[in-house]
Design a protein around this motif. Structure first.
Motif, mmCIF file in Angstrom:
data_model
loop_
_atom_site.group_PDB
_atom_site.id
_atom_site.type_symbol
_atom_site.label_atom_id
_atom_site.label_comp_id
_atom_site.label_asym_id
_atom_site.label_seq_id
_atom_site.Cartn_x
_atom_site.Cartn_y
_atom_site.Cartn_z
ATOM 1 N N TYR A 123 -21.501 -2.205 21.342
ATOM 2 C CA TYR A 123 -22.704 -1.961 22.151
ATOM 3 C C TYR A 123 -22.385 -1.971 23.647
ATOM 4 C CZ TYR A 123 -25.814 -2.610 18.168
ATOM 5 O OH TYR A 123 -26.482 -2.481 16.985
ATOM 6 N N VAL A 146 -19.021 -5.092 17.310
ATOM 7 C CA VAL A 146 -19.958 -5.766 16.427
ATOM 8 C C VAL A 146 -19.593 -5.456 14.976
ATOM 9 C CG1 VAL A 146 -22.352 -5.765 15.711
ATOM 10 C CG2 VAL A 146 -21.794 -5.779 18.131
ATOM 11 N N SER A 161 -26.933 -14.472 9.925
ATOM 12 C CA SER A 161 -27.569 -13.797 11.050
ATOM 13 C C SER A 161 -26.527 -13.364 12.089
ATOM 14 C CB SER A 161 -28.570 -14.748 11.698
ATOM 15 O OG SER A 161 -29.236 -14.085 12.726
ATOM 16 N N GLY A 162 -26.686 -12.133 12.562
ATOM 17 C CA GLY A 162 -25.805 -11.656 13.616
ATOM 18 C C GLY A 162 -24.481 -11.091 13.140
ATOM 19 N N CYS A 163 -24.303 -10.936 11.831
ATOM 20 C CA CYS A 163 -23.009 -10.472 11.324
ATOM 21 C C CYS A 163 -22.910 -8.952 11.353
ATOM 22 C CB CYS A 163 -22.766 -10.979 9.922
ATOM 23 S SG CYS A 163 -23.810 -10.205 8.687
ATOM 24 N N GLY A 164 -23.997 -8.281 11.659
ATOM 25 C CA GLY A 164 -23.933 -6.821 11.791
ATOM 26 C C GLY A 164 -24.525 -6.044 10.631
ATOM 27 N N LYS A 165 -25.354 -6.693 9.828
ATOM 28 C CA LYS A 165 -25.974 -6.000 8.698
ATOM 29 C C LYS A 165 -26.912 -4.894 9.173
ATOM 30 C CE LYS A 165 -28.077 -9.739 7.472
ATOM 31 N NZ LYS A 165 -27.674 -10.843 8.350
ATOM 32 N N SER A 166 -27.807 -5.266 10.081
ATOM 33 C CA SER A 166 -28.776 -4.274 10.567
ATOM 34 C C SER A 166 -28.062 -3.144 11.288
ATOM 35 C CB SER A 166 -29.788 -4.922 11.516
ATOM 36 O OG SER A 166 -30.520 -5.900 10.838
ATOM 37 N N THR A 167 -27.059 -3.501 12.071
ATOM 38 C CA THR A 167 -26.302 -2.479 12.787
ATOM 39 C C THR A 167 -25.715 -1.468 11.798
ATOM 40 O OG1 THR A 167 -25.745 -4.111 14.467
ATOM 41 C CG2 THR A 167 -24.419 -2.119 14.416
ATOM 42 N N TYR A 175 -28.438 4.465 15.196
ATOM 43 C CA TYR A 175 -27.298 4.139 16.053
ATOM 44 C C TYR A 175 -26.147 5.053 15.669
ATOM 45 C CZ TYR A 175 -29.450 -0.383 17.315
ATOM 46 O OH TYR A 175 -30.267 -1.375 17.780
ATOM 47 N N GLU A 204 -34.221 -6.277 5.447
ATOM 48 C CA GLU A 204 -34.912 -7.548 5.192
ATOM 49 C C GLU A 204 -36.378 -7.317 4.843
ATOM 50 O OE1 GLU A 204 -33.665 -10.899 6.718
ATOM 51 O OE2 GLU A 204 -31.857 -10.172 7.693
#
Ligand SMILES: Nc1ncnc2c1ncn2[C@@H]1O[C@H](COP(=O)(O)OP(=O)(O)OP(=O)(O)O)[C@@H](O)[C@H]1O
Ligand SMILES: [Mg+2]
Lengths: 278, 379
Positions: free
Chosen positions: B15, B22, B42-48, B57, B164
């Motif tokens: 990013y 990420v 949380s924050g591991c890059g699943k959504s990304t 993206y 989610e």
């Protein structure tokens, strides 16, 4: 128990509110009464003669019929409001949503500019309006007026746009809508309360504008505010016929009340909430 | 390999202009009709990862294929996907009906009748026919979730993406909606990808799970394989409730077996069940699931000595919380608590063959799984 405590203390707040609002309410009450009475206190409608004829007012000053001033005021206020919202919405959306260089600095600048008093910039505006030939035109006054209040409204509106979740825009993108369609059909609706605040506020502020019009427009009494100002400018203020002035002032606040009644529902509904978020 | 629906090849995402990444060198293949979960903290890059799949993206490097088509530069709307967002992202100013109709209205030349038919069709499938005239704000969380589902499905996409989708629902509704999504996916023959940080949810709903940590897929396998044979300590600790127990030990070869000394006892492990080349030193971590520990009376083979702290009732079973050494916790799942007392010593026996041995230094699982590797990791 707790509940009772709350009620016990509440009267102080009520009392304060009541007294505070009296300060506002009393002049309005006085105005209502004066508008419909002779100086001797009898009921009369003669104070309202400016509605249909030229009225000798005081020391040879003749009040014109008020309607042209009302129309000018309406046009001035509407133009101000439309221009204001028209510039504010796309600018605020851009600042809220797009990544570009100097975005943060621009936002900070907005906040500072918003705090600048208009009076401090009057000389500058004189100069600018003279240069571009907009002196003694309403276009010029609208330009100054909108220019002065844009930073504040853009900043306010940016806040409303910031509240619209990215998810909604993304969803629309996945659903096949263009950015513009999304903006037009979804985002605008989501910030409706914000737009309403700006539209109503700038209309009212345009309707109330006195100083700028008085300064930049040479003819007297061409808007309702300056029409009332005419009477103030008369010499020997002690003997001004208050009845006529009260009548004109009542006419002046009428649109404000009407506008409030029409727009209150939208204004009070600040959050629309499309989803239950944690 | 022709039935591969989605292929992500060497995907990286940054990013901040390639200063930090990420997602790092991610490879993922999903077959047509498969239900895959992206699971991780949380924050591991699943959504990304999901956002790159749906085109919101762009990957910084790497390629994404849908079938044989390279989709790196294809706009979301042209990817034939449906998406459900965590917040549902319903359009607050449009009625439920208009929300569902919205994707159809963006397509030129779809007449009103067709739109109406399709909206009602999907509303019936997702069971929200009764709410079509309402505004989103007038719906419960569960109902909003259903509207979001119908909107994602109305264009009959090939791929369904869910970020989610159930995290805003209460526990019971979660189970209900989970079953429904699973059923819908099967009936409609969708390829589905769900993002979740809830390992139970992932295990229940998906056929395959990609466990992610810090932008890297740690293991991509079927739920049972993840559970039985976690590839490393991270996966082992992430999968399973109650979680796996970890006990430090020193491994020593003695003829045909390894002897593992731990602070609470000595365990014997057959030599052939450990991949010797994976061992960096003699320090290991033993991973043992709570249900593979059993209360026994005396000290026999493969036993650990613990101290019982307290007992938790899980309904059918009891969860005994024990410890050894200072405060090293060990959980034991037991059918009964006969003969044990709080604050006293207990002896537990370890199921032979149930121990996962991890190299302490690399965190990799060095246990050899003969039977499973043959059919587990392929495909
Ligand atoms: N738009 C963005 N700009 C900069 N960094 C971002 C952006 N979106 C995500 N990140 C960062 O990328 C990392 C991964 O984020 P991502 O949203 O993919 O995590 P996640 O696995 O979905 O987590 P969660 O379970 O909390 O949703 C995080 O460290 C986050 O801070
Ligand atoms: Mg996420």
């Amino acid at each position: 128990m707790k509940h009772e405590d709350k009620i016990k203390g509440a009267w102080k707040i009520f009392l304060f509110t009541e007294v505070a609002s009296l300060v506002v309410v009393i002049p309005y009450g006085w105005m209502m009464v004066k508008a419909f009475t002779t100086p001797e206190g009898a009921f009369t409608l003669s104070n309202w003669s400016f509605l249909y004829q030229e009225t000798p007012f005081f020391r040879g000053l003749v009040l014109p019929v008020i309607w042209p001033s009302v129309i000018t005021s309406l046009i001035f206020a509407s133009t101000t409001a439309l221009l204001q919202i028209g510039v504010t919405i796309p600018t605020a959306y851009t600042i809220s949503r797009m990544q570009f260089r100097g975005r943060v600095q621009l936002t900070k600048l907005m906040i500072i500019l918003d705090a600048f008093p208009t009076v401090a910039l009057l000389i500058g505006f004189f100069h600018v309006l003279n240069t571009i030939g907009l002196m003694n035109t309403y276009a010029g006054v609208v330009f100054v007026k909108v220019g002065m209040s844009l930073p504040g409204s853009i900043w306010l509106m940016k806040g409303f746009f910031d509240q619209v979740p990215w998810d909604i825009e993304w969803a629309a993108m996945v659903d096949g809508a263009s950015r513009f369609t999304t903006f037009r059909k979804i985002i605008i609706a989501a910030v409706k309360p914000g737009s309403a605040v700006i539209l109503v506020n700038s209309f009212l502020s345009g309707w109330a504008e006195y100083m700028l019009i008085n300064l930049f427009i040479y003819s007297n009494g061409s808007t309702v505010s300056t029409f009332i100002g005419l009477m103030l400018d008369a010499e020997g203020k002690t003997a001004v016929p208050y009845g006529v002035m009260a009548a004109a002032s009542l006419l002046y606040v009428l649109p404000v009340i009407l506008l409030f009644i029409v727009s209150q529902k939208t204004l009070l509904k600040v959050s629309q909430g499309g989803s239950k978020q944690l | 390999m022709s039935d591969m629906m989605i292929r992500m090849q060497n995907i990286s995402k940054s990013y901040d202009g390639e200063k930090t990444f990420v997602i790092r060198n991610l490879n993922l293949e999903i077959e047509r009709g498969e239900f895959v979960a992206l699971l991780g903290p949380s924050g591991c890059g699943k959504s990304t990862t999901l956002m790159m799949l749906c085109g919101l993206y762009r990957p910084t490097s790497g390629r994404i294929y849908f079938g044989d088509r390279l989709v790196n530069d294809v706009a979301p709307k042209n990817r034939n996907i449906g998406m459900v967002f965590q917040s549902y992202a319903l359009y607050p100013n449009l009625s439920v009906y208009e929300n569902i109709a919205f994707p159809l209205r963006q397509v030129k030349g779809v007449d009103k009748k067709t739109i109406d038919r399709k909206v009602r069709e999907v509303a019936e499938i997702v069971k929200i026919e009764a709410f079509l005239e309402r505004m989103p704000a007038q719906l419960s969380g569960g109902q909003q979730q259903r509207v979001a589902m119908s909107r994602a499905l109305v264009k009959k996409p090939e791929i369904l993406m869910l970020d989610e989708p159930m995290s805003n629902l209460d526990a019971r509704l979660k189970l209900e909606i989970r079953d429904e999504i699973k059923k819908l996916q099967g009936e409609l023959g969708l390829t589905a990808i769900i993002v979740t940080h809830d390992q139970e949810e992932a295990m229940a709903i998906s056929g395959k799970i990609a466990v992610m940590e810090k932008g890297v897929i740690q293991q991509y396998a079927k739920p049972d394989e993840l559970y039985e044979h976690p590839k490393n300590l991270f996966v082992a600790s992430f999968i399973g409730t109650p979680p796996m127990n970890f006990i430090d030990g020193i491994l020593e070869r003695q003829g045909e077996e390894y002897v593992c000394r731990t602070p609470c006892g000595t365990l014997r492990i057959p030599a052939q069940s450990i991949l010797e080349q994976g061992l960096k030193g003699s320090k290991v971590v033993l991973g043992i699931r709570p249900h593979n520990l059993h209360l026994v009376g005396g000290d026999t083979e493969n036993c650990l000595g613990l101290r019982l702290d307290y007992v938790e009732h899980l309904g059918k079973d009891l969860l005994l919380k024990c410890h050894y050494g200072e405060e090293e916790g060990v959980r034991v799942l037991s059918g009964l608590s006969a003969g044990v007392h709080l604050r006293e010593a207990v002896t537990v026996q370890v199921d032979s063959g149930s121990i996962n041995v991890f190299d302490k230094e690399s965190g990799e699982n060095v246990t050899r799984f003969e039977e499973v590797t043959s059919h587990g990791t392929e495909g």
